[in-house]
Design a protein around this motif. Structure first.
Motif, mmCIF file in Angstrom:
data_model
loop_
_atom_site.group_PDB
_atom_site.id
_atom_site.type_symbol
_atom_site.label_atom_id
_atom_site.label_comp_id
_atom_site.label_asym_id
_atom_site.label_seq_id
_atom_site.Cartn_x
_atom_site.Cartn_y
_atom_site.Cartn_z
ATOM 1 N N GLY A 75 0.785 -1.244 0.000
ATOM 2 C CA GLY A 75 0.000 0.000 0.000
ATOM 3 C C GLY A 75 0.801 1.270 0.000
ATOM 4 N N ARG A 76 0.438 2.119 0.946
ATOM 5 C CA ARG A 76 0.924 3.494 1.056
ATOM 6 C C ARG A 76 2.444 3.619 1.155
ATOM 7 N NH1 ARG A 76 -1.573 5.522 6.524
ATOM 8 N NH2 ARG A 76 -0.371 3.693 7.152
ATOM 9 N N GLY A 77 3.080 2.727 1.883
ATOM 10 C CA GLY A 77 4.544 2.717 1.905
ATOM 11 C C GLY A 77 5.198 3.719 2.824
ATOM 12 N N SER A 78 4.475 4.190 3.838
ATOM 13 C CA SER A 78 5.107 5.173 4.736
ATOM 14 C C SER A 78 6.202 4.520 5.587
ATOM 15 C CB SER A 78 4.063 5.861 5.625
ATOM 16 O OG SER A 78 3.534 4.975 6.576
ATOM 17 N N ASN A 79 6.044 3.258 5.925
ATOM 18 C CA ASN A 79 7.110 2.564 6.667
ATOM 19 C C ASN A 79 8.325 2.319 5.778
ATOM 20 O OD1 ASN A 79 6.445 1.862 9.562
ATOM 21 N ND2 ASN A 79 4.528 1.312 8.538
ATOM 22 N N ALA B 135 6.672 -4.374 5.123
ATOM 23 C CA ALA B 135 6.293 -3.024 5.535
ATOM 24 C C ALA B 135 4.904 -2.712 4.985
ATOM 25 C CB ALA B 135 7.320 -2.008 5.025
ATOM 26 N N GLY B 136 3.896 -3.148 5.737
ATOM 27 C CA GLY B 136 2.530 -2.993 5.250
ATOM 28 C C GLY B 136 2.222 -3.998 4.164
ATOM 29 N N TYR B 137 2.831 -5.177 4.265
ATOM 30 C CA TYR B 137 2.548 -6.275 3.324
ATOM 31 C C TYR B 137 1.429 -7.107 3.928
ATOM 32 C CZ TYR B 137 3.356 -10.350 0.334
ATOM 33 O OH TYR B 137 3.217 -11.394 -0.546
ATOM 34 N N MET B 138 0.328 -7.230 3.222
ATOM 35 C CA MET B 138 -0.900 -7.743 3.825
ATOM 36 C C MET B 138 -1.175 -9.219 3.539
ATOM 37 S SD MET B 138 -1.879 -5.354 5.661
ATOM 38 C CE MET B 138 -1.694 -3.579 5.878
ATOM 39 N N HIS C 229 4.020 -4.468 12.917
ATOM 40 C CA HIS C 229 2.593 -4.716 13.195
ATOM 41 C C HIS C 229 2.042 -3.585 14.062
ATOM 42 C CE1 HIS C 229 -1.044 -7.076 13.647
ATOM 43 N NE2 HIS C 229 -1.036 -6.734 14.924
ATOM 44 N N PRO C 230 0.868 -3.047 13.729
ATOM 45 C CA PRO C 230 0.344 -1.878 14.442
ATOM 46 C C PRO C 230 -0.445 -2.197 15.710
ATOM 47 C CG PRO C 230 -1.047 -2.331 12.564
ATOM 48 C CD PRO C 230 0.053 -3.367 12.536
ATOM 49 N N GLY D 112 -3.232 -10.065 13.198
ATOM 50 C CA GLY D 112 -4.008 -10.061 11.955
ATOM 51 C C GLY D 112 -4.305 -8.675 11.433
ATOM 52 N N LEU D 113 -5.323 -8.598 10.609
ATOM 53 C CA LEU D 113 -5.633 -7.340 9.920
ATOM 54 C C LEU D 113 -6.370 -6.356 10.832
ATOM 55 C CD1 LEU D 113 -6.791 -8.673 6.419
ATOM 56 C CD2 LEU D 113 -4.564 -7.674 7.028
ATOM 57 N N GLN E 268 -5.390 -1.844 14.623
ATOM 58 C CA GLN E 268 -5.720 -0.593 15.335
ATOM 59 C C GLN E 268 -7.218 -0.538 15.639
ATOM 60 O OE1 GLN E 268 -4.532 -0.807 12.162
ATOM 61 N NE2 GLN E 268 -2.850 0.638 11.789
ATOM 62 N N LEU F 291 1.184 4.999 13.997
ATOM 63 C CA LEU F 291 2.040 5.038 12.802
ATOM 64 C C LEU F 291 3.314 5.860 13.042
ATOM 65 C CD1 LEU F 291 2.107 4.016 9.816
ATOM 66 C CD2 LEU F 291 1.126 6.229 9.166
ATOM 67 N N GLU G 160 5.647 3.618 14.615
ATOM 68 C CA GLU G 160 6.129 2.605 13.662
ATOM 69 C C GLU G 160 7.315 3.148 12.893
ATOM 70 O OE1 GLU G 160 3.176 0.656 11.161
ATOM 71 O OE2 GLU G 160 1.574 1.327 12.491
HETATM 72 C C1 GAR Z 1 1.095 0.002 8.898
HETATM 73 O O1 GAR Z 1 0.310 0.531 9.939
HETATM 74 C C2 GAR Z 1 1.560 -1.391 9.238
HETATM 75 O O2 GAR Z 1 1.876 -1.558 10.601
HETATM 76 C C3 GAR Z 1 0.348 -2.195 8.875
HETATM 77 O O3 GAR Z 1 -0.127 -1.618 7.687
HETATM 78 C C4 GAR Z 1 0.250 -0.245 7.662
HETATM 79 C C5 GAR Z 1 1.006 0.016 6.390
HETATM 80 O O4 GAR Z 1 1.282 1.384 6.228
HETATM 81 N N1 GAR Z 1 0.669 -3.572 8.697
HETATM 82 C C6 GAR Z 1 -0.166 -4.565 8.959
HETATM 83 O O5 GAR Z 1 -1.287 -4.382 9.372
HETATM 84 C C7 GAR Z 1 0.379 -5.949 8.688
HETATM 85 N N2 GAR Z 1 -0.627 -6.950 8.903
HETATM 86 P P1 GAR Z 1 2.395 1.862 5.217
HETATM 87 O O6 GAR Z 1 2.085 1.173 3.879
HETATM 88 O O7 GAR Z 1 2.195 3.348 5.124
HETATM 89 O O8 GAR Z 1 3.728 1.480 5.754
#
Ligand code: GAR
Length: 201
Positions: free
Chosen positions: A10-14, A88-91, A110-111, A119-120, A123, A172, A175
């Protein structure tokens, strides 16, 4: 130098937090060689391209099964001499062969404060449960889902006027601190896995 691969969805901020820590020199002797996504238009891929990091999109729907998809990831990693894989945000859940091949060399962020809220949507899970403290966890990946040896954790308070979204944003921020910190410790050879416990040497 340790070559790093980052898996994203996704977004990739991590991912960005690790790129920034390497570029600033805070993490030394490490290079991100490839960013792999299971989502074609993940913003994380654009972030990678902006920093001239090579990117690979692997479409899960174009494979017969999970194993074939994982084989393709292994192929994409091959040739880069990868010493560390970051989720890093790999689901997705890592397959057995990936874990066997890169034992104690795959790190996930993991958040939530594991082992709570695996899991998903961790938060949201924490918010709905009504905990007063949550946080985030960086851990090595094992065969279970979010069960591997814990490297670092950070607490985050839940405020009276929080929504799941404002809580997620506060988590976040932390993180983005503990993921690069864990990468730094790993690259410096300061993490030793003793059974369930990660010792910082
Ligand atoms: C982050 O909050 C990460 O901890 C979470 O997804 C987000 C990705 O954000 N990961 C999970 O939930 C893994 N199961 P990012 O793409 O901006 O890094």
């Amino acid at each position: 130098t340790i070559n790093i691969a980052v898996l994203v969805s996704g977004r990739g901020s991590n991912l960005q937090s690790v790129i920034d820590s390497i570029e600033s020199g805070d993490i030394q002797n490490a290079a991100i060689k490839v960013v792999i996504s299971d989502i074609g238009d993940a913003y994380a891929l654009e972030r990678a391209r902006n920093h001239r990091i090579s990117t690979v999109f692997i479409d899960p729907s174009s494979f017969e099964n999970k194993q074939a998809f994982e084989q393709e990831i292994l192929r994409a990693l091959k040739g880069h001499d990868i010493g560390l894989i970051l989720l890093a945000g790999y689901m997705r859940i890592m397959g057995k062969e990936m874990i066997r091949t890169y034992r104690n060399r795959i790190i996930n962020i993991h958040p939530a404060l594991l082992p709570s809220f695996m899991g998903l949507h961790a938060q949201q899970q924490a918010f709905d449960y009504g905990v007063k403290v949550s946080g985030c966890t960086v851990h090595f990946v094992d065969e279970g889902m979010d069960t591997g040896p814990i490297i670092l954790q950070k607490c985050v308070p839940v405020m009276e006027d929080d929504t799941a979204e404002t809580l997620a944003a506060r988590i976040l921020e932390q993180e983005h601190k503990i993921l690069p910190e864990a990468v730094k410790l790993f690259v410096e050879g300061k993490l030793k896995v003793e059974g369930r416990v990660v010792v910082h040497t």
